[in-house]
Design an enzyme around this catalytic site. Structure first.
Site, short mmCIF file in Angstrom:
data_model
loop_
_atom_site.label_atom_id
_atom_site.label_comp_id
_atom_site.label_asym_id
_atom_site.label_seq_id
_atom_site.Cartn_x
_atom_site.Cartn_y
_atom_site.Cartn_z
N HIS A 108 0.87 -1.18 0.00
CA HIS A 108 0.00 0.00 0.00
C HIS A 108 0.91 1.22 0.00
O HIS A 108 1.96 1.22 0.64
CB HIS A 108 -0.90 -0.01 1.24
CG HIS A 108 -1.83 1.15 1.36
ND1 HIS A 108 -2.52 1.69 0.30
CD2 HIS A 108 -2.20 1.89 2.45
CE1 HIS A 108 -3.27 2.68 0.72
NE2 HIS A 108 -3.10 2.84 2.01
N GLU A 195 -12.45 3.15 0.56
CA GLU A 195 -12.71 2.70 1.93
C GLU A 195 -13.62 3.65 2.67
O GLU A 195 -14.56 3.24 3.36
CB GLU A 195 -11.37 2.59 2.68
CG GLU A 195 -10.47 1.46 2.23
CD GLU A 195 -9.08 1.54 2.83
OE1 GLU A 195 -8.31 0.57 2.67
OE2 GLU A 195 -8.74 2.57 3.44
#
Length: 339
Positions: A108, A195
């Site tokens: 990430h 998200e």
């Protein structure tokens, strides 16, 4: 269409003679390490001394070292601990032990995007990001399949960063499914946005609102749980398989009609988009990252209080009770391992 890579584009021999250190042995860490080892790679594990994962990794047959020692020994260092812990570990244990020509990798881009980690110019930097939880990365590999991955070639100091990154992803099984090229900036910003606005923030608030409206109107909380929360997975599974049209084909015409007439009432389109654009702006300009970094430095008081509130919410209490009485209560799909 973004550039895609598959097994034919990856030469795993690019990892021959290279030692790979996996820093962290949680959800993603155990999967990367075991898949790479099964692909014939030389893998060691870097962990904090005394951490609970140390004995687990040793039991799984790996050589385990403290992170500084693993960094010294490895040619490729993949950091797979939580975002908020990476910068301190990097400064303390990794940066002092990097030498020219090594590669450092991430699943990430948060710490690179927001410059919490700034590798030296003579180090390769890449991202290998499976789009699935660690237990799925492992189980799909064992089944001869793979989880799609994102790849970013962030810093090519050696001229071999691309080859190494693609070989690494092939080693964890991602090339079997497909690898999409992106950048760490784009991955970070779109990941955080998804998200916050849809997958976690949006969906959880939508389910909670639906549950509260029904229970406040006098309906049984068990019914509210099933209709607004439990069935979410059934809908998403249909969308995953064939898109929204396939989902609509599988549900009743009554439900589909309700989608068209009531969805816009619940989420007024233009206002919702405006709110989402404000969230995206906070992600792009670093406002969200700054808040999250500060939250971790200040004892996580807001984060922990919200976690406690959610734990006590009736939808969570009722859901737990219902699951205890269902035949699927022991379903092992839920991956509770830490990152």
């Amino acid at each position: 269409m973004a550039k895609m890579y598959y097994e034919k584009d990856c030469d795993i021999s690019a990892l021959d003679g290279k030692k790979i250190a996996i820093v962290g042995y949680g959800s993603q860490g155990h999967a990367h390490a075991q898949n790479l080892r099964d692909s014939g790679c030389d893998v060691i594990i870097g962990l904090r001394k005394g951490g609970k994962s140390w004995a687990v990794a040793e039991k799984d047959g790996f050589t385990v070292m403290e992170v500084a020692e693993a960094t010294k020994a490895a040619d490729i260092i993949m950091i797979l601990i939580n975002d908020e812990a990476q910068a301190d570990m990097y400064r303390k244990d990794i940066a002092p032990n990097l030498t020219s020509g090594k590669a450092i990798a991430f699943a990430h881009g948060f710490n690179i995007r927001y410059k919490q980690i700034v590798p030296p110019a003579d180090i390769d930097v890449f991202m290998a990001a499976p789009k699935g939880p660690g237990h799925t990365v492992r189980s799909q590999y064992v089944a001869g399949k793979g989880v799609p991955c994102l790849v970013a070639f962030e810093q090519d100091a050696t001229g071999k960063c691309r080859d190494i990154a693609l070989a690494y992803i092939a080693g964890i099984g991602g090339a079997r499914a497909g690898i999409m090229e992106t950048t760490m900036n784009e991955e970070t910003e779109t990941d955080l946005f998804g998200e916050q606005t849809v997958l976690c923030g949006g969906v959880v608030d939508l389910m909670r609102c639906g549950f509260e409206v029904l229970t406040e109107a006098g309906y049984a909380p068990e019914n509210a749980y099933f209709e607004c929360i439990h069935e979410m997975k059934l809908i998403i599974d249909l969308i995953n398989k064939g898109g929204v049209q396939a989902m609509n084909y599988s549900i009743s015409d009554t439900a589909e009609y309700g989608e068209y007439v009531s969805g816009p009432r619940v989420l007024p389109y233009e206002q919702t988009k405006a709110n989402m654009r404000a969230v995206l702006s906070d992600i792009q300009d670093g406002t969200f990252a700054g808040k999250w970094i500060a939250e971790n430095k200040n004892g996580r008081t807001f984060f922990n209080s919200k976690r406690e509130q959610l734990k006590k919410h009736p939808m969570e209490v009722v859901g737990k009770e219902l699951r205890e009485h269902m035949l699927w209560k022991n379903d092992s799909d839920l991956d509770t391992a830490s990152n």
